[in-house]
Design a protein around this motif. Structure first.
Motif, short mmCIF file in Angstrom:
data_model
loop_
_atom_site.label_atom_id
_atom_site.label_comp_id
_atom_site.label_asym_id
_atom_site.label_seq_id
_atom_site.Cartn_x
_atom_site.Cartn_y
_atom_site.Cartn_z
N GLY A 288 0.77 -1.24 0.00
CA GLY A 288 0.00 0.00 0.00
C GLY A 288 0.80 1.28 0.00
N GLN A 289 2.04 1.25 -0.45
CA GLN A 289 2.81 2.49 -0.59
C GLN A 289 2.41 3.15 -1.92
N ASN A 290 1.15 3.53 -1.99
CA ASN A 290 0.53 3.83 -3.27
C ASN A 290 1.08 5.08 -3.97
N ALA A 291 1.34 6.13 -3.23
CA ALA A 291 1.86 7.34 -3.85
C ALA A 291 3.24 7.08 -4.47
N GLU A 292 4.08 6.36 -3.75
CA GLU A 292 5.41 6.05 -4.28
C GLU A 292 5.32 5.08 -5.46
N LEU A 293 4.43 4.13 -5.38
CA LEU A 293 4.23 3.21 -6.51
C LEU A 293 3.77 3.95 -7.74
N ALA A 294 2.84 4.89 -7.57
CA ALA A 294 2.33 5.66 -8.71
C ALA A 294 3.44 6.46 -9.37
N LYS A 295 4.27 7.09 -8.56
CA LYS A 295 5.37 7.89 -9.12
C LYS A 295 6.34 7.01 -9.89
N ALA A 296 6.63 5.83 -9.35
CA ALA A 296 7.56 4.92 -10.03
C ALA A 296 6.97 4.41 -11.34
N LEU A 297 5.69 4.09 -11.35
CA LEU A 297 5.05 3.60 -12.57
C LEU A 297 4.92 4.71 -13.60
N ALA A 298 4.56 5.91 -13.17
CA ALA A 298 4.43 7.03 -14.11
C ALA A 298 5.75 7.29 -14.83
N ALA A 299 6.86 7.10 -14.14
CA ALA A 299 8.17 7.32 -14.75
C ALA A 299 8.47 6.33 -15.87
N LYS A 300 7.72 5.22 -15.90
CA LYS A 300 7.95 4.20 -16.93
C LYS A 300 7.02 4.38 -18.14
N ILE A 301 6.09 5.30 -18.07
CA ILE A 301 5.13 5.53 -19.16
C ILE A 301 5.57 6.78 -19.90
N PRO A 302 5.65 6.73 -21.24
CA PRO A 302 6.20 7.86 -22.01
C PRO A 302 5.54 9.20 -21.72
N ASN A 303 4.22 9.24 -21.57
CA ASN A 303 3.52 10.51 -21.41
C ASN A 303 2.64 10.45 -20.16
N ALA A 304 3.29 10.39 -19.01
CA ALA A 304 2.54 10.23 -17.76
C ALA A 304 3.19 11.01 -16.64
N ARG A 305 2.38 11.32 -15.63
CA ARG A 305 2.93 11.92 -14.42
C ARG A 305 2.03 11.56 -13.25
N ALA A 306 2.57 11.67 -12.06
CA ALA A 306 1.83 11.39 -10.84
C ALA A 306 1.78 12.65 -9.99
N GLU A 307 0.59 13.00 -9.50
CA GLU A 307 0.39 14.13 -8.60
C GLU A 307 -0.09 13.58 -7.26
N VAL A 308 0.53 14.01 -6.19
CA VAL A 308 0.16 13.55 -4.85
C VAL A 308 -0.39 14.73 -4.06
N ILE A 309 -1.63 14.58 -3.58
CA ILE A 309 -2.27 15.66 -2.83
C ILE A 309 -2.05 15.41 -1.34
N PRO A 310 -1.44 16.35 -0.63
CA PRO A 310 -1.15 16.15 0.80
C PRO A 310 -2.42 16.02 1.64
N ASP A 311 -2.29 15.34 2.77
CA ASP A 311 -3.34 15.24 3.77
C ASP A 311 -4.67 14.78 3.17
N THR A 312 -4.59 13.82 2.26
CA THR A 312 -5.77 13.31 1.55
C THR A 312 -5.70 11.80 1.48
N GLY A 313 -6.86 11.15 1.58
CA GLY A 313 -6.91 9.70 1.55
C GLY A 313 -7.40 9.15 0.23
N HIS A 314 -8.15 8.06 0.30
CA HIS A 314 -8.53 7.31 -0.89
C HIS A 314 -9.61 8.00 -1.72
N LEU A 315 -10.48 8.77 -1.08
CA LEU A 315 -11.55 9.46 -1.80
C LEU A 315 -11.10 10.87 -2.17
N VAL A 316 -10.03 10.93 -2.93
CA VAL A 316 -9.34 12.19 -3.17
C VAL A 316 -10.23 13.20 -3.88
#
Length: 334
Positions: A288-316
């Motif tokens: 469940g290290q989801n924010a870090e996983l998303a950033k790592a996966l986005a780096a592997k996709i040619p046209n992708a990025r990950a945005e992490v919203i602070p102090d926010t849970g699953h129902l972002v």
């Protein structure tokens, strides 16, 4: 005087939101297609056949006042009826988007099949809905379990998808690496024992939700007022089938192969990991290290990025609506 006061107090309590809680005994139970549970827009039904079974797929199709010629499909999560997309539908309509919001087979107001659920089948159903509505190409916004389905649609039907927004998706890791297989009957037994209070605590803990209690009540309502339905056992089996689908059909290895522009929007506090309680204790903290996983996966996709919203849970999208709006509309407008 005391009797008058007591009667008045009882009348107030009976009409209060607390008296209308999900497991309130005086209320008629919902049907397993959420009959009796209101959606924010008219619901239509599309006949589909899955594994030889005649079923109905429910959906909302919401037109904007000033169309921009584009359509967005919203894909819901496992524990939520698609009605929870209401503020996002409004947001997109105001920006000119037509919004199509299906309940996948097995969920919400759609049929509950007797057979197993599979992402490939749900993807075909979604494309069949687009064909029925004569929509060639869409942007997809997906949440939670819907993120796994969105990945499968983008991979299987890349010519139908323009942009992909993965909102707090699950499936960013392969849960089989942590959780041993769990028999369906055991999961059914566990889910059946869950009370409405247990479920509220589960949502608040697993999803790190920063919403007031009354905002969570409709989700509890939608699930636990079905318990009085004579068809509840069929609903429960379909619900558990979706849990097994998540476990048995991982998409993490497919995410780097996505070719469409992709945006991950993650809550910094969202550590949701399906099946974690069944994993060995030594492995649970790794999940469940989801924010870090998303950033790592986005780096592997040619046209992708990950945005992490602070102090926010699953129902972002409900917890940080203005930030979510800016990110989504900015991304879709590229």
């Amino acid at each position: 005087m005391n009797r008058v006061f007591s009667a008045a107090l009882a009348a107030v309590l009976l009409t209060s939101p607390l008296a209308r809680a999900a497991d309130a005994p005086q209320r008629e139970p919902y049907g397993i297609a959420l009959e009796g549970f209101a959606y924010p827009y008219p619901v239509h039904l599309l006949p589909v056949v899955n594994d030889g079974e005649q079923l109905s797929m429910a959906y909302m199709d919401v037109a904007p006042a000033q169309p921009n010629g584009r359509t967005v499909v919203l894909l819901h999560g496992r524990n939520f009826p698609s009605s929870y997309w209401a503020p996002v539908i409004k947001m997109l309509n105001e920006a000119g988007y037509r919004v199509v919001v299906p309940d996948q087979i097995g969920f919400g107001k759609s049929s509950k099949p007797t057979g197993e659920l599979h992402f490939d089948t749900l993807a075909r159903n979604t494309i069949a809905l687009l064909d029925h509505l004569k929509i060639d190409r869409v942007d997809i916004i997906a949440h939670s379990l819907g993120g796994m389905l969105g990945v499968r649609i983008a991979r299987a039907y890349p010519d139908r998808v323009s942009h992909l927004v993965l909102t707090a998706p699950i499936g960013l890791e392969d849960y089989r690496l942590y959780v041993p297989p769990t028999p369906t009957e055991k999961i059914i037994e566990t889910e059946d024992k869950l009370t409405a209070d247990d479920y509220r605590k589960q949502l608040q803990t697993n999803y790190a939700i920063k919403l007031p209690p009354e905002a969570i009540t409709p989700f509890i309502d939608a699930r636990f007022n079905i318990k009085g339905s004579p068809d509840y056992p069929r609903w429960l089996r379909a619900f558990v089938s979706s849990s097994q689908m998540i476990y048995r059909e991982p998409v993490a290895h497919e995410i780097p192969l996505i070719t469409e522009p992709t945006l991950f929007i993650m809550g910094a506090n969202d550590h949701n990991a399906p099946g974690r309680p069944n994993a060995p204790e030594a492995l649970r903290a790794r999940m469940g290290q989801n924010a870090e996983l998303a950033k790592a996966l986005a780096a592997k996709i040619p046209n992708a990025r990950a945005e992490v919203i602070p102090d926010t849970g699953h129902l972002v999208f409900l917890e940080a609506p203005e930030k979510y709006r800016a990110l989504v509309l900015g991304f879709l407008g590229r």
